[in-house]
Design an enzyme around this catalytic site. Structure first.
Site, short mmCIF file in Angstrom:
data_model
loop_
_atom_site.label_atom_id
_atom_site.label_comp_id
_atom_site.label_asym_id
_atom_site.label_seq_id
_atom_site.Cartn_x
_atom_site.Cartn_y
_atom_site.Cartn_z
N HIS A 244 -50.63 -34.15 -32.67
CA HIS A 244 -50.59 -32.71 -32.45
C HIS A 244 -52.03 -32.22 -32.28
O HIS A 244 -52.93 -32.64 -33.01
CB HIS A 244 -49.92 -32.03 -33.65
CG HIS A 244 -49.99 -30.54 -33.60
ND1 HIS A 244 -49.70 -29.82 -32.46
CD2 HIS A 244 -50.33 -29.62 -34.55
CE1 HIS A 244 -49.86 -28.53 -32.71
NE2 HIS A 244 -50.23 -28.38 -33.97
N CYS B 31 -45.01 -26.26 -34.90
CA CYS B 31 -45.80 -27.28 -34.19
C CYS B 31 -45.21 -28.69 -34.33
O CYS B 31 -45.54 -29.58 -33.55
CB CYS B 31 -47.24 -27.27 -34.69
SG CYS B 31 -48.03 -25.68 -34.45
N ASN C 221 -54.22 -25.36 -29.14
CA ASN C 221 -52.98 -25.69 -29.85
C ASN C 221 -51.80 -25.00 -29.16
O ASN C 221 -51.67 -23.78 -29.23
CB ASN C 221 -53.12 -25.23 -31.31
CG ASN C 221 -51.90 -25.56 -32.15
OD1 ASN C 221 -50.86 -25.96 -31.62
ND2 ASN C 221 -52.01 -25.37 -33.44
O1 UT7 Z 1 -50.54 -26.25 -35.87
C1 UT7 Z 1 -51.06 -25.81 -37.09
C2 UT7 Z 1 -52.01 -24.71 -36.78
N1 UT7 Z 1 -53.09 -24.48 -37.64
C3 UT7 Z 1 -54.11 -25.33 -37.88
O2 UT7 Z 1 -54.12 -26.48 -37.60
C4 UT7 Z 1 -55.29 -24.74 -38.56
C5 UT7 Z 1 -55.96 -25.66 -39.54
N2 UT7 Z 1 -57.20 -25.05 -39.96
C6 UT7 Z 1 -58.29 -25.10 -39.18
O3 UT7 Z 1 -58.29 -25.66 -38.08
C7 UT7 Z 1 -59.57 -24.50 -39.73
O4 UT7 Z 1 -59.39 -24.14 -41.07
C8 UT7 Z 1 -60.04 -23.26 -38.91
C9 UT7 Z 1 -60.54 -23.71 -37.55
C10 UT7 Z 1 -58.92 -22.27 -38.74
C11 UT7 Z 1 -61.20 -22.58 -39.62
O5 UT7 Z 1 -62.25 -23.50 -39.83
P1 UT7 Z 1 -62.96 -23.61 -41.24
O6 UT7 Z 1 -64.01 -24.62 -41.11
O7 UT7 Z 1 -61.86 -23.87 -42.27
O8 UT7 Z 1 -63.59 -22.20 -41.39
P2 UT7 Z 1 -63.34 -21.07 -42.52
O9 UT7 Z 1 -61.99 -20.45 -42.36
O10 UT7 Z 1 -63.72 -21.64 -43.86
O11 UT7 Z 1 -64.43 -20.01 -42.12
C12 UT7 Z 1 -65.83 -20.29 -42.13
C13 UT7 Z 1 -66.56 -19.06 -41.65
C14 UT7 Z 1 -66.12 -17.77 -42.33
O12 UT7 Z 1 -67.27 -16.93 -42.48
P3 UT7 Z 1 -68.05 -16.85 -43.90
O13 UT7 Z 1 -67.01 -16.37 -44.89
O14 UT7 Z 1 -68.51 -18.26 -44.18
O15 UT7 Z 1 -69.14 -15.88 -43.61
C15 UT7 Z 1 -65.19 -17.15 -41.33
O16 UT7 Z 1 -65.12 -15.75 -41.44
O17 UT7 Z 1 -66.32 -18.87 -40.25
C16 UT7 Z 1 -65.86 -17.53 -40.02
N3 UT7 Z 1 -64.95 -17.55 -38.89
C17 UT7 Z 1 -65.35 -17.43 -37.62
N4 UT7 Z 1 -66.58 -17.28 -37.09
C18 UT7 Z 1 -66.66 -17.21 -35.75
C19 UT7 Z 1 -63.58 -17.71 -38.91
N5 UT7 Z 1 -63.12 -17.70 -37.64
C20 UT7 Z 1 -64.20 -17.52 -36.83
C21 UT7 Z 1 -64.35 -17.44 -35.44
N6 UT7 Z 1 -65.61 -17.28 -34.95
N7 UT7 Z 1 -63.32 -17.51 -34.59
#
Ligand code: UT7
Length: 323
Positions: free
Chosen positions: A250, A113, A280
């Site tokens: 980005h 990225c 993204n």
């Molecule tokens: O160019 C670089 C590319 N990558 C990035 O920039 C990613 C950077 N990270 C992020 O943007 C965030 O960490 C994410 C958007 C990927 C995730 O957001 P988060 O607030 O960190 O969520 P999390 O991973 O802590 O997950 C929270 C909850 C989990 O459920 P439980 O364990 O609380 O029951 C996940 O299983 O959300 C759940 N979850 C989803 N629920 C619905 C994870 N993905 C999804 C989804 N839909 N797509």
């Protein structure tokens, strides 16, 4: 003294749109979760058979037109991509063939990225040292090809697209500085675990051709490294944050973008946001955001732009540009 200056921008998004509601039918997710956690509403996906070079070609031709240049003026092609059409030749060479350009240097840069910032930094050095006078710099990706569409943690985040700029030599300041960093110790935060040198059979056996990400750790790393690079960029140019007209970040997650804007003390109406419409697009996201804001009249000649990005590697970088 020779400077490099952006004289034209171009972008291209494939026609097919995949909304959050479409994704609700594919994995256990919701429009509300995706919007709240990422700011994304939809993304564009390349059609079957449509490749990274196809997207890059349209963006490149639009950038040439905006700069008032023909392909024959180009004497350097740098393409940032993680999703090349072929293992070799490079996508830059394939693009060179499409544009009917012969003889100039053409190569790909791979910094995921952060790729476009790296490509811009490299091209800027070619121009400043007199090795090129009219560079075509492209960020292009078909990231949808390396996303596991059954993994809700990653598939909601990415889209396809291409952005391009023409970078020309001149007497007036344009690209003021570029800053590139990497720390390979963070390899497994965000990666595709297998590649060609491990053997195709292994890739197939382990179904290991998809993006894997430790999202929360990437999020923290992004906020920290972007905060540091904002300071580094301002300091290198002896600028105060109030002198930046536009932040062109980005487009990974609206919450990461907001954190960087807060660090700069910039109101969100001075930040170019496309993540809602495009998701993204990896190396394409910064040049696509720049092109969007140039074409809709927000970014004007003479303004000071801070471009920044982070991604797999872990890599991060910025460019300060007098447009
Ligand atoms: O160019 C670089 C590319 N990558 C990035 O920039 C990613 C950077 N990270 C992020 O943007 C965030 O960490 C994410 C958007 C990927 C995730 O957001 P988060 O607030 O960190 O969520 P999390 O991973 O802590 O997950 C929270 C909850 C989990 O459920 P439980 O364990 O609380 O029951 C996940 O299983 O959300 C759940 N979850 C989803 N629920 C619905 C994870 N993905 C999804 C989804 N839909 N797509």
């Amino acid at each position: 003294m020779i400077w490099s200056r952006i004289t034209g921008t171009g972008g291209y998004l494939p026609e097919k749109v995949l909304t959050n509601h479409d994704l609700e039918k594919m994995v256990d997710t919701s429009d509300q979760w995706i919007r709240e956690r990422t700011g994304i509403a939809k993304r564009h996906i390349a059609a079957d058979g449509q490749t990274t070079c196809d997207l890059a070609e349209v963006a490149a031709r639009r950038a040439l037109e905006a700069a008032g240049r023909s392909a024959q003026d180009v004497d350097l092609i740098v393409v940032a991509t993680t999703t090349p059409d072929k293992i070799f030749p490079s996508t830059a060479c394939l693009l060179q063939q499409r544009l009917d350009v012969h003889g100039c240097a053409a190569f790909d840069v791979q910094a995921v990225c952060t790729g476009f910032i790296y490509a811009l930094g490299v091209a800027d050095k070619f121009v400043r040292t007199g090795s090129a006078r009219c560079a075509l710099v492209v960020g292009a990706e078909t990231f949808s090809r390396i996303v596991d569409w059954t993994d809700r943690q990653t598939c909601v985040l990415f889209g396809d697209g291409a952005g391009a700029v023409i970078l020309e030599a001149g007497d007036e300041p344009g690209v003021l500085s570029t800053h590139m960093h990497a720390d390979g110790a963070y390899e497994t935060l965000l990666h595709v675990p297998f590649g060609v040198s491990q053997g195709y059979d292994k890739v197939c056996e382990h179904h290991a051709y998809y993006v894997e990400m430790r999202g929360t750790e990437v999020f923290k790393m992004a906020v920290n490294t972007l905060g540091r690079i904002v300071d580094e960029t301002l300091e290198a140019n002896g600028l105060d944050r109030s002198q930046i007209d536009w932040l062109i970040p980005h487009q990974a997650n609206i919450r990461i973008i907001q954190a960087t804007a807060r660090k700069l003390g910039m109101p969100m109406d001075r930040v170019v946001v496309t993540v809602d419409e495009q998701a993204n697009t990896s190396a394409a996201s910064v040049p696509l955001a720049l092109d969007t804001a140039v074409r809709d009249g927000r970014v004007k000649r003479g303004e000071t732009l801070l471009l920044e990005a982070f991604g797999g590697g872990f890599t991060w970088g910025s460019a300060l540009v007098k447009f």
